[in-house]
Design an enzyme around this catalytic site. Sequence first.
Site, PDB file in Angstrom:
ATOM      1  N   GLY A  52      -0.125  42.219   4.823  1.00 51.02           N
ATOM      2  CA  GLY A  52       0.070  43.317   5.760  1.00 51.02           C
ATOM      3  C   GLY A  52      -1.053  44.328   5.638  1.00 51.02           C
ATOM      4  O   GLY A  52      -1.801  44.310   4.661  1.00 51.02           O
ATOM      5  N   CYS A  79      -1.169  38.255  -0.606  1.00 53.00           N
ATOM      6  CA  CYS A  79      -2.003  39.420  -0.298  1.00 53.00           C
ATOM      7  C   CYS A  79      -1.221  40.720  -0.513  1.00 53.00           C
ATOM      8  O   CYS A  79      -0.944  41.085  -1.647  1.00 53.00           O
ATOM      9  CB  CYS A  79      -2.556  39.283   1.112  1.00 53.00           C
ATOM     10  SG  CYS A  79      -3.985  40.316   1.384  1.00 53.00           S
ATOM     11  N   TYR A  80      -0.784  41.419   0.543  1.00 53.16           N
ATOM     12  CA  TYR A  80       0.004  42.649   0.344  1.00 53.16           C
ATOM     13  C   TYR A  80       1.244  42.356  -0.495  1.00 53.16           C
ATOM     14  O   TYR A  80       1.621  43.135  -1.378  1.00 53.16           O
ATOM     15  CB  TYR A  80       0.399  43.251   1.699  1.00 53.16           C
ATOM     16  CG  TYR A  80       1.219  44.530   1.579  1.00 53.16           C
ATOM     17  CD1 TYR A  80       0.596  45.755   1.371  1.00 53.16           C
ATOM     18  CD2 TYR A  80       2.610  44.507   1.666  1.00 53.16           C
ATOM     19  CE1 TYR A  80       1.344  46.925   1.237  1.00 53.16           C
ATOM     20  CE2 TYR A  80       3.366  45.657   1.542  1.00 53.16           C
ATOM     21  CZ  TYR A  80       2.720  46.873   1.341  1.00 53.16           C
ATOM     22  OH  TYR A  80       3.454  48.018   1.210  1.00 53.16           O
ATOM     23  N   HIS A 170      -4.896  33.833   1.386  1.00 53.50           N
ATOM     24  CA  HIS A 170      -3.882  33.371   2.339  1.00 53.50           C
ATOM     25  C   HIS A 170      -3.750  31.851   2.298  1.00 53.50           C
ATOM     26  O   HIS A 170      -4.636  31.147   2.767  1.00 53.50           O
ATOM     27  CB  HIS A 170      -4.255  33.843   3.750  1.00 53.50           C
ATOM     28  CG  HIS A 170      -4.122  35.317   3.908  1.00 53.50           C
ATOM     29  ND1 HIS A 170      -2.976  35.906   4.378  1.00 53.50           N
ATOM     30  CD2 HIS A 170      -4.970  36.328   3.613  1.00 53.50           C
ATOM     31  CE1 HIS A 170      -3.129  37.214   4.389  1.00 53.50           C
ATOM     32  NE2 HIS A 170      -4.325  37.500   3.925  1.00 53.50           N
ATOM     33  N   GLU A 172      -1.778  30.176   4.047  1.00 54.95           N
ATOM     34  CA  GLU A 172      -1.300  29.668   5.327  1.00 54.95           C
ATOM     35  C   GLU A 172      -2.399  29.372   6.340  1.00 54.95           C
ATOM     36  O   GLU A 172      -2.129  28.743   7.355  1.00 54.95           O
ATOM     37  CB  GLU A 172      -0.283  30.661   5.915  1.00 54.95           C
ATOM     38  CG  GLU A 172      -0.813  32.043   6.231  1.00 54.95           C
ATOM     39  CD  GLU A 172      -0.889  32.980   5.021  1.00 54.95           C
ATOM     40  OE1 GLU A 172      -0.802  32.497   3.885  1.00 54.95           O
ATOM     41  OE2 GLU A 172      -1.067  34.188   5.211  1.00 54.95           O
ATOM     42  N   SER A 223      -0.604  29.675  34.672  1.00 54.61           N
ATOM     43  CA  SER A 223      -2.054  29.828  34.766  1.00 54.61           C
ATOM     44  C   SER A 223      -2.755  28.476  34.788  1.00 54.61           C
ATOM     45  O   SER A 223      -3.964  28.406  34.966  1.00 54.61           O
ATOM     46  CB  SER A 223      -2.549  30.605  33.552  1.00 54.61           C
ATOM     47  OG  SER A 223      -2.343  29.819  32.390  1.00 54.61           O
ATOM     48  N   GLY A 224      -1.974  27.389  34.571  1.00 51.49           N
ATOM     49  CA  GLY A 224      -2.615  26.075  34.469  1.00 51.49           C
ATOM     50  C   GLY A 224      -3.012  25.771  33.036  1.00 51.49           C
ATOM     51  O   GLY A 224      -3.443  24.668  32.720  1.00 51.49           O
ATOM     52  N   VAL A 226      -2.223  25.390  28.851  1.00 46.56           N
ATOM     53  CA  VAL A 226      -1.203  24.589  28.188  1.00 46.56           C
ATOM     54  C   VAL A 226       0.085  25.395  27.944  1.00 46.56           C
ATOM     55  O   VAL A 226       1.193  24.895  28.167  1.00 46.56           O
ATOM     56  CB  VAL A 226      -1.748  23.923  26.897  1.00 46.56           C
ATOM     57  CG1 VAL A 226      -2.384  24.903  25.973  1.00 46.56           C
ATOM     58  CG2 VAL A 226      -0.675  23.146  26.171  1.00 46.56           C
ATOM     59  N   ASP A 227      -0.031  26.674  27.554  1.00 48.98           N
ATOM     60  CA  ASP A 227       1.176  27.439  27.190  1.00 48.98           C
ATOM     61  C   ASP A 227       2.139  27.595  28.367  1.00 48.98           C
ATOM     62  O   ASP A 227       3.320  27.272  28.271  1.00 48.98           O
ATOM     63  CB  ASP A 227       0.826  28.851  26.687  1.00 48.98           C
ATOM     64  CG  ASP A 227      -0.192  28.829  25.570  1.00 48.98           C
ATOM     65  OD1 ASP A 227      -0.338  27.771  24.945  1.00 48.98           O
ATOM     66  OD2 ASP A 227      -0.838  29.863  25.341  1.00 48.98           O
ATOM     67  N   SER A 228       1.604  28.097  29.497  1.00 51.56           N
ATOM     68  CA  SER A 228       2.522  28.357  30.605  1.00 51.56           C
ATOM     69  C   SER A 228       3.034  27.051  31.219  1.00 51.56           C
ATOM     70  O   SER A 228       4.175  26.989  31.684  1.00 51.56           O
ATOM     71  CB  SER A 228       1.891  29.270  31.659  1.00 51.56           C
ATOM     72  OG  SER A 228       0.702  28.723  32.145  1.00 51.56           O
ATOM     73  N   THR A 229       2.217  25.991  31.190  1.00 51.64           N
ATOM     74  CA  THR A 229       2.687  24.727  31.755  1.00 51.64           C
ATOM     75  C   THR A 229       3.818  24.144  30.894  1.00 51.64           C
ATOM     76  O   THR A 229       4.840  23.684  31.421  1.00 51.64           O
ATOM     77  CB  THR A 229       1.536  23.699  31.889  1.00 51.64           C
ATOM     78  OG1 THR A 229       0.435  24.357  32.502  1.00 51.64           O
ATOM     79  CG2 THR A 229       1.942  22.504  32.716  1.00 51.64           C
ATOM     80  N   LYS A 373      -0.372  27.657  19.064  1.00 53.50           N
ATOM     81  CA  LYS A 373      -0.934  26.723  20.044  1.00 53.50           C
ATOM     82  C   LYS A 373      -0.800  25.257  19.635  1.00 53.50           C
ATOM     83  O   LYS A 373      -0.460  24.401  20.450  1.00 53.50           O
ATOM     84  CB  LYS A 373      -2.402  27.085  20.250  1.00 53.50           C
ATOM     85  CG  LYS A 373      -3.134  26.285  21.272  1.00 53.50           C
ATOM     86  CD  LYS A 373      -2.777  26.701  22.676  1.00 53.50           C
ATOM     87  CE  LYS A 373      -3.773  27.662  23.237  1.00 53.50           C
ATOM     88  NZ  LYS A 373      -3.296  28.411  24.373  1.00 53.50           N
TER      89      LYS A 373
END
Length: 611
Positions: A52, A79-80, A170, A172, A223-224, A226-229, A373
């Site tokens: 953080g 980290c934090y 990190h 991750e 938007s065409g 990947v996320d919105s499709t 993503k």
Amino acid sequence: MNKIAILDFGSQYTHLIATRVRRLGVYSEIIEPQNATPATLKDYKGIILSGGPASVYEAGSPTVDPAVFTLGLPILGVCYGHQLITHLLGGKVEPGKGKGSEFGKAEITIKKPSGLFTSFADKEKTQVWMSHGDRVTALPPGFEVLASSEDDDYSAVGDLSRNFYGIQFHTEVTHTTKGNEMLLNFLKLCKAEHDWDLQSFIEDAEENIRKQTKGRSVFMLVSGGVDSTVAFVLLVKALGPERVYGLFVDTGFMRDGERGQVEAALHAEQIQNLHVYDGSAEFFTALKDITEPEKKREIIGRVFLEIQAKVAQKLQLDPARWMLGQGTIYPDTIESGGTKNSAKIKTHHNRVPEIEALIKEGRVIEPLKDLYKDEVRSVGERLGLPSSLVWRHPFPGPGLAVRILCARTEDWPENHATLEQALNAFLQEKNSSLLARILPIKSVGVQGDFRTYRHPVLLTGNATWHELELLAPALTNRFHGINRVLYALEPSDISFAKAAAFTVTPGTLTPERVKCLQHADKLAMLWLKEISADRDVWQMPTVLLPLSIAAPGKESLVLRPVVSEEAMTAHFAELPMDKLRTLTAELMEDKQISAVFYDITNKPPATIEWE
Ligand code: XMP
């Protein structure tokens, strides 16, 4: 309960920990630290305290009830979180100004291959990713050092008898090469069972969509990309095609030819109920004269919403029976400062105040808002979308508007000449023959979980990728006034770059500048395909700078290819230099262009987009 609790102290990467743990097959849940009472935590298998932006020794910094240390559960501080464990259990943390701050890659040496490092060899060296200002300087009772780096004796520490661990880096992010192995070791210590996968996500998501919509339909901005499709297809799967309506808005800031491609791709997916709206006039008008990046982002988000409302009205959709759908994914939320302890890096177009208000009223549905993503891509593949769509490069909602920097005049740092001298002295110290020049513009970056808005430095001369890869982080770690490093592809001559005047060509968002960038972007993307690097490269923004070298009135271009897995961290891509010369020559054919640069900064300290 076979779950891991992750207490969120606001790191850009908190959610990434949750994803990594889930991908290892164990369900993990993010909890705000103030809600993490011993009673709520006692049934989890283990606890992770995230990173953080705060400092533990400052008044009011977020903390956790020390009673969690008496639950007998394994605890990992990142980290934090590492600093907080140290602080609460009686060790010492100090501000790491100067030498102590580390951003980017570092190497640790394993000192004790036990606990978190049980699968490692003694004295094994492994690459990790640091992003911190403060550091631990003395251990609490019962703790010992498990791994150290050159700059930090306490990179990883632990109390093996109680299974408490603290790491300064990190685990991750993908740049911590064996981060997953460390997390897996922690899950073993937690005695967690591996019983979660993405198929369970899809089933849960459909169920949640039906619950959340409560019989309402969804009006979805697509938007065409990947996320919105993927979000659209998931909504259709859960609700049926009649209850989902798509709106594709052409902002005027799309790539060359993109509108046609998107329409064709969405139709090929049999996405019914799709409405296309040309909003370029509205966007250009609203953005006229705006130069400040955050202002641009806010306006774009607002105009999207105004257009959506206008279309909904025209279609006579009753607001009480319709919700707004968005393809928001997790990084959009976190970078917009969307969780309690996180700092705002950028306002994503789907997180402007007007949308936040609708979210509070329960009128927005975002089925992918907890995913990254790469997870969205896996969901897309499972839903049967073609790989040409699933593997499209990400393209931000605000489009080329955040890739065209706008300025009225030169913006130099206060101590410009001294800083430039110091940068060049530093290069000489490192036996580099490169020349450093500061540019009179700024771009957005992220350091230690905070937004930065600082100057780039341009390096000119002959260098190998290896030299540039070492120099770029060394420069941004040493000089906090700069957050980006560029390498000059053209002009490449040191004496020319030394003598040349760097001037700003006043410019805002105009159709002419969009055309100029569309043309350059098209050449760059075709070239990337030609050299078969489009799959290895995560995305390659081409950026237009209102900056002229030697000949006032012109502009400059930046190529920003990056390698990444989830866009929270990224490494600049090293593309073949000889082939880059060919692309540079093509780009320089545009008489408006005076220079072509290559962005050699990782994320952090620079974000992928410039604004
Ligand atoms: P940054 O520049 O923050 O970008 O490193 C991380 C990823 O997010 C994309 N991006 C956006 N995507 N709306 C989006 O849908 C936005 O406003 C936006 N801003 C950045 C960026 O292209 C990269 O993949």
